[in-house]
Scaffold this motif. Structure first.
Motif, PDB file in Angstrom:
ATOM      1  N   ALA A 190       0.699  -1.197  -0.261  1.00 27.61           N
ATOM      2  CA  ALA A 190      -0.001  -0.148   0.014  1.00 27.61           C
ATOM      3  C   ALA A 190       0.880   1.183   0.019  1.00 27.61           C
ATOM      4  CB  ALA A 190      -0.784   0.037   1.263  1.00 27.61           C
ATOM      5  N   THR A 231     -14.036  -1.681   7.355  1.00 22.79           N
ATOM      6  CA  THR A 231     -13.587  -2.051   8.733  1.00 22.79           C
ATOM      7  C   THR A 231     -13.961  -0.967   9.749  1.00 22.79           C
ATOM      8  OG1 THR A 231     -11.230  -1.437   7.913  1.00 22.79           O
ATOM      9  CG2 THR A 231     -12.138  -3.899   8.310  1.00 22.79           C
ATOM     10  N   VAL A 260     -12.548  -7.390  -0.889  1.00 26.05           N
ATOM     11  CA  VAL A 260     -11.231  -6.975   0.058  1.00 26.05           C
ATOM     12  C   VAL A 260     -12.208  -7.255   1.400  1.00 26.05           C
ATOM     13  CG1 VAL A 260     -10.287  -5.055   1.022  1.00 26.05           C
ATOM     14  CG2 VAL A 260     -11.031  -4.839  -1.309  1.00 26.05           C
ATOM     15  N   PRO A 311      -6.105  -6.635   3.782  1.00 26.65           N
ATOM     16  CA  PRO A 311      -5.468  -5.660   4.500  1.00 26.65           C
ATOM     17  C   PRO A 311      -5.273  -5.980   5.991  1.00 26.65           C
ATOM     18  CG  PRO A 311      -7.372  -4.747   3.909  1.00 26.65           C
ATOM     19  CD  PRO A 311      -7.454  -6.080   3.656  1.00 26.65           C
ATOM     20  N   ARG A 334       0.091  -7.865  10.163  1.00 30.35           N
ATOM     21  CA  ARG A 334       1.433  -7.370  10.735  1.00 30.35           C
ATOM     22  C   ARG A 334       2.323  -8.314  10.847  1.00 30.35           C
ATOM     23  NH1 ARG A 334      -0.141  -3.519   8.947  1.00 30.35           N
ATOM     24  NH2 ARG A 334      -0.949  -1.419  10.112  1.00 30.35           N
TER      25      ARG A 334
END
Ligand code: C5P
Length: 232
Positions: free
Chosen positions: A8, A119, A156, A178, A181
């Motif tokens: 991104a 989200t 998504v 997305p 982490r």
């Protein structure tokens, strides 16, 4: 379709973005261009990054009446991106019109992916402000099914939802996720997160990774680490 890591590129200018991409000597990561960069620099930044040999996910999240979206998608189809998106909330009619607009005269087109519920929208807000009384997961799955029925390629979603989306819409239905982490890095403002390894296990097709790569001391090493964990 192969699994891949999409970076991104949430930068405010083309200059910053190109300087970032310059660090990847000999590598051509798949990049996501969002509203901030697109509105700042216009379509030429897409052409410039494409000319350097990168695949591009143009994340503009279109949502308007079907005819307007169809015409906007026809314009975007000339930019030769690899993936673009819209809001499933625009209805099946809008999604079908978008596909029509996006398809080039020779029948080719970029992948078209739907955003279900953002989200940032929680179930309480959905109930109170949007008057949607179904649960959030039910809404997400229903929007995914609408996208599938309209002929779109995928959605998504959170990596934690990817397996259920595949169950409901088929394993070929693409999941772009997305909220990724490294186990040992900061969560930033993401809450429902997972690692590249876990996203692979659950069945995401593409992970979208921003800050863990863009803000890393060594972005190329962070990208390689993501690739290794997700693609193997
Ligand atoms: O920096 P980070 O890895 O959190 O960036 C994730 C990217 O994915 C950002 O560009 C963000 O806008 C996008 N995104 C997200 N959550 C969604 C949809 C898009 O984080 N539900």
């Amino acid at each position: 379709m192969g699994r891949d890591v999409i970076i991104a590129c949430d930068f405010a200018s083309g200059e910053e973005t190109l300087a970032f991409l310059d660090r990847f000597t000999g590598k051509k990561p798949f990049v996501k261009i969002g509203m901030e960069l697109f509105y700042a620099e216009g379509p030429q930044i897409v052409r410039q990054i494409k000319a350097r040999g990168h695949k591009i996910f143009l994340d503009l999240k279109l949502h308007d009446i079907p005819n307007t979206v169809k015409k906007a998608m026809a314009v975007l189809s000339h930019l030769d991106v690899d993936m673009c998106n819209l809001h499933a909330a625009g209805t099946k009619a809008m999604m079908e019109a978008a596909l029509e607009g996006l398809t080039r005269p020779d029948g080719t087109r970029p992948l078209l992916i739907a955003v279900t519920q953002l989200t940032s929208t929680d179930e309480q807000r959905m109930k109170d402000e949007l008057l949607i009384s179904a649960s959030l997961p039910e809404t997400v799955m229903h929007y995914a099914e609408n996208a599938k029925a309209a002929g779109l390629d995928g959605v998504v979603c959170s990596p934690l939802e990817a397996a259920i989306v595949k169950e409901r819409c088929g394993k070929e239905f693409v999941t772009v996720t997305p909220g990724v982490r490294f186990a040992d890095s900061a969560k930033d403002d993401q809450s429902r997160i997972t690692t590249p390894e876990k996203a692979r296990e659950i069945g995401s097709d593409y992970i979208v990774v921003g800050r863990p790569i863009t803000q890393a001391e060594d972005p190329v090493a962070a990208y390689e680490r993501c690739l290794k964990g997700f693609v193997g």
